[in-house]
Design an enzyme around this catalytic site. Structure first.
Site, PDB file in Angstrom:
ATOM      1  N   SER A 135       0.631  -0.773  -0.179  1.00  0.00           N
ATOM      2  CA  SER A 135       0.385   0.136  -0.130  1.00  0.00           C
ATOM      3  C   SER A 135       0.703   0.592  -0.023  1.00  0.00           C
ATOM      4  O   SER A 135       1.595   1.048   0.932  1.00  0.00           O
ATOM      5  CB  SER A 135      -0.836  -0.141   1.121  1.00  0.00           C
ATOM      6  OG  SER A 135      -1.565   0.960   1.207  1.00  0.00           O
ATOM      7  N   LYS A 189      -4.510  -6.551   3.727  1.00  0.00           N
ATOM      8  CA  LYS A 189      -4.552  -5.246   3.085  1.00  0.00           C
ATOM      9  C   LYS A 189      -6.570  -5.876   2.211  1.00  0.00           C
ATOM     10  O   LYS A 189      -6.598  -3.745   1.979  1.00  0.00           O
ATOM     11  CB  LYS A 189      -3.315  -5.598   1.321  1.00  0.00           C
ATOM     12  CG  LYS A 189      -3.660  -4.603   0.597  1.00  0.00           C
ATOM     13  CD  LYS A 189      -3.131  -3.565   0.497  1.00  0.00           C
ATOM     14  CE  LYS A 189      -3.283  -2.490  -0.118  1.00  0.00           C
ATOM     15  NZ  LYS A 189      -3.655  -1.702  -1.675  1.00  0.00           N
ATOM     16  N   HIS A 192      -7.742  -3.468   4.748  1.00  0.00           N
ATOM     17  CA  HIS A 192      -7.097  -2.097   4.667  1.00  0.00           C
ATOM     18  C   HIS A 192      -7.959  -1.204   3.796  1.00  0.00           C
ATOM     19  O   HIS A 192      -7.642   0.149   4.275  1.00  0.00           O
ATOM     20  CB  HIS A 192      -5.179  -2.406   4.499  1.00  0.00           C
ATOM     21  CG  HIS A 192      -4.927  -0.673   4.041  1.00  0.00           C
ATOM     22  ND1 HIS A 192      -5.403  -0.136   2.529  1.00  0.00           N
ATOM     23  CD2 HIS A 192      -4.214  -0.040   4.695  1.00  0.00           C
ATOM     24  CE1 HIS A 192      -4.549   0.533   2.702  1.00  0.00           C
ATOM     25  NE2 HIS A 192      -3.859   1.165   3.809  1.00  0.00           N
ATOM     26  N   ASN A 193      -7.892  -1.531   2.301  1.00  0.00           N
ATOM     27  CA  ASN A 193      -8.944  -0.636   1.672  1.00  0.00           C
ATOM     28  C   ASN A 193     -10.039  -0.424   1.971  1.00  0.00           C
ATOM     29  O   ASN A 193     -10.403   0.197   1.948  1.00  0.00           O
ATOM     30  CB  ASN A 193      -9.242  -1.810   0.013  1.00  0.00           C
ATOM     31  CG  ASN A 193      -7.446  -1.655  -0.031  1.00  0.00           C
ATOM     32  OD1 ASN A 193      -6.214  -1.662   0.441  1.00  0.00           O
ATOM     33  ND2 ASN A 193      -7.160  -1.465  -1.522  1.00  0.00           N
ATOM     34  N   GLU A 196     -10.078   2.745   3.821  1.00  0.00           N
ATOM     35  CA  GLU A 196      -9.271   3.715   3.108  1.00  0.00           C
ATOM     36  C   GLU A 196     -10.623   3.936   3.034  1.00  0.00           C
ATOM     37  O   GLU A 196     -10.412   5.256   2.580  1.00  0.00           O
ATOM     38  CB  GLU A 196      -8.649   3.061   2.076  1.00  0.00           C
ATOM     39  CG  GLU A 196      -8.122   3.572   1.326  1.00  0.00           C
ATOM     40  CD  GLU A 196      -7.629   2.996   0.020  1.00  0.00           C
ATOM     41  OE1 GLU A 196      -6.132   2.390  -0.072  1.00  0.00           O
ATOM     42  OE2 GLU A 196      -7.521   3.243  -1.135  1.00  0.00           O
TER      43      GLU A 196
HETATM   44  C1  6PG Z   1      -3.238   1.194  -1.601  1.00  0.00           C
HETATM   45  C2  6PG Z   1      -4.583   1.816  -2.131  1.00  0.00           C
HETATM   46  C3  6PG Z   1      -4.160   0.973  -3.555  1.00  0.00           C
HETATM   47  C4  6PG Z   1      -5.655   1.820  -4.691  1.00  0.00           C
HETATM   48  C5  6PG Z   1      -6.737   0.904  -4.312  1.00  0.00           C
HETATM   49  C6  6PG Z   1      -7.591   1.352  -4.098  1.00  0.00           C
HETATM   50  O1  6PG Z   1      -3.150   1.085  -0.272  1.00  0.00           O
HETATM   51  O2  6PG Z   1      -2.461   1.758  -2.221  1.00  0.00           O
HETATM   52  O3  6PG Z   1      -5.314   0.901  -1.810  1.00  0.00           O
HETATM   53  O4  6PG Z   1      -4.113  -0.068  -3.208  1.00  0.00           O
HETATM   54  O5  6PG Z   1      -5.432   2.655  -4.330  1.00  0.00           O
HETATM   55  O6  6PG Z   1      -6.331   0.757  -6.207  1.00  0.00           O
HETATM   56  O7  6PG Z   1      -8.634   1.874  -5.303  1.00  0.00           O
HETATM   57  P1  6PG Z   1     -10.357   1.846  -5.722  1.00  0.00           P
HETATM   58  O8  6PG Z   1     -10.861   2.894  -5.671  1.00  0.00           O
HETATM   59  O9  6PG Z   1     -10.578   1.829  -7.272  1.00  0.00           O
HETATM   60  O10 6PG Z   1     -10.748   0.633  -5.260  1.00  0.00           O
END
Ligand code: 6PG
Length: 475
Positions: A135, A189, A192-193, A196
């Protein structure tokens, strides 16, 4: 054609997209000679030509055979290809060229079920395999990402010196950590997303209050974010929110925020988080709301129809006077509640899949390099070190902060509801808080209904065992 080098490369990387190219430069810069391969040959050449002084540490290869031959044995090969079928295709193409002790490392955003499958297949052929979550976007890949490792510990140990050298550092600790067997790293991960998505959505909701509720200019909103970045909300996402709101469009001179279409993209990792949470029976309403919000954002024509039919909400947000402190506090509470959900999901997964996953390690690896890095994550790591089983909202360090800031979250949700400003993630954080501090919920009604129509039985508060109600079943 491979450039002839006197020394073989210590590691190889396939896939020179943005992440792969930057990761390769990072690896080369940290002193590890690297061989690279990309299906489109011209991309490999262009990459090498643009590598500047790092070019001599990079062996560009035009065929897989040359690529494999350029790496010292036993090999370590990083795959940075799009998640899904491309990974399987790449592994299939590589296998005939590899020895059984050669290590394949999938560094893409793989679905952890696929990593489990690929790790099991590697195991069956007696070969090592790692799935690592990387990430930090482009900048992170180039100068220090957070790396969440999954697979056999021995395999991780083989490449740990490289991964730790290229990773971001929090103080002196590299943010590259082995977290467990097979798909564990990719699962972490994925979560994590998911976090995010929720973190971004909550910031977007607060932005909408400042913009639509208070009528603040984009640059004034940017100043608020910049100021928040000096306090408890200090994080990469707040920092970039300040930057984007302060930026002006090159063509029109207008705030760039005003010319960006309100339709959010997604590659799917947030959705996976929600799917996995549902499979595990874990509650992550904030993340679910964030994914739904992205889905709804994509329904632009329908939203226009709705606006034409029902009209926009015209009620003011509160009394219309900006209360920035209230918004900051609401975001602090929302953030704690969102992370509480994310970590609870990790705990549920660890239990269900019998992973020995350390939540303090997860919090620590997220402290630098990754997209959700923040000051608060250091306190979260400390909270889980004290009590690895805690729900973050009950933790000694966080419960007082939550008590102090939750009333403002409630205020914001109330006022936004009154004004018709949708706050799905913040409202879901509030809903989670209210559920989690309700000792006796309304689920007695659900149980009564289930028993009524399906004789599913219920437990009683005053007697053990399973019971039926005095309804049509006659029991
Ligand atoms: C990271 C990000 C990276 C990316 C994802 C999310 O941790 O560096 O999460 O993995 O930005 O692809 O993207 P989306 O918003 O398109 O799902």
């Amino acid at each position: 054609m491979a450039v002839v080098m006197s020394e073989k490369a210590q590691i190889g990387l396939i896939g020179l997209g943005t992440m792969g190219a930057n990761l390769s430069l990072n690896i080369a810069e940290k002193g590890f000679p690297i061989a690279v391969f990309n299906r489109t040959t011209s991309r490999t050449d262009d990459f090498h030509a643009g590598a500047g002084t790092l070019a001599e540490a990079i062996t560009p290869c035009h065929t897989l055979e040359a690529f494999v031959a350029a790496i010292q044995s036993p090999r370590a090969i990083i795959l940075m290809v799009p998640a899904g079928e491309a990974v399987d295709a790449q592994i299939d193409a590589l296998l005939p060229l590899l020895n059984s002790d050669d290590l394949i490392i999938d560094a893409g955003n793989a679905n952890f079920h696929e990593t489990n499958r690929r790790a099991a297949a590697a195991d069956a052929r007696g070969a090592p395999y790692l799935g690592i979550g990387v990430s930090g976007g482009e900048e992170g890949a180039r100068h220090g990402p957070a790396i969440m490792g999954g697979g056999k510990r021995e395999a991780w140990n083989r490449v740990a010196p490289v991964l730790e050298a290229i990773a971001a550092r929090y103080e002196d600790t590299p943010c590259a950590t082995w977290l467990g067997e097979s798909g564990t790293g990719h699962f972490v991960k994925t979560v994590h997303n998911g976090i995010e998505y929720a973190d971004m959505q909550m910031i977007a909701e607060i932005y909408s209050i400042m913009h639509d509720g208070y009528g603040m200019t984009s640059s004034a909103i940017g100043d608020v974010f910049a100021q928040w970045n000096e306090g408890p909300l200090k994080s990469y996402l707040i920092e970039i929110s300040a930057e984007v709101t302060r930026a002006a469009d090159r063509e029109t001179g207008r705030p760039v925020m005003d010319i960006i279409l309100d339709r959010a993209g997604q590659k799917g990792t947030g959705r996976w988080t929600v799917i996995e949470a549902q499979q595990l029976g874990a509650a992550i309403p904030c993340i679910e709301a964030a994914v739904s919000a992205r889905n709804l954002s994509a329904q632009l024509p329908d939203r226009k129809t709705g606006e034409a039919l029902f009209g926009p909400s015209l009620r003011p947000f509160g009394d219309g006077n900006p209360d920035i402190g209230m918004l900051e506090r609401a975001l602090i509470a929302g953030k704690i509640l969102c992370y509480a959900q994310g970590f609870s999901l990790l705990k549920a997964a660890a239990k269900a899949y019998e992973w020995d996953l350390s939540l303090p390690d997860v919090a620590r690896v997220w402290r630098a390099g990754c997209i959700i890095r923040s000051t608060m994550l250091n306190d979260m790591a400390a909270a889980f070190t004290t009590d690895p089983d805690t729900n973050l909202m009950f933790a000694e360090t966080f419960s007082p902060i939550l008590k102090e800031n939750e009333p403002q979250l409630r205020d914001v949700v109330l006022k936004a509801t009154g004004a018709g400003i949708p706050l799905p993630a913040l409202a879901s954080a509030q809903f989670y808080f209210d559920m989690m501090r309700t000792g006796r919920s309304s689920a007695n009604m659900i149980q009564a209904q289930r028993d009524f129509f399906g004789a599913h039985s219920f437990e009683r508060v005053d007697q053990p065992g399973s019971h039926h109600g005095p309804w049509n079943s006659g029991v």
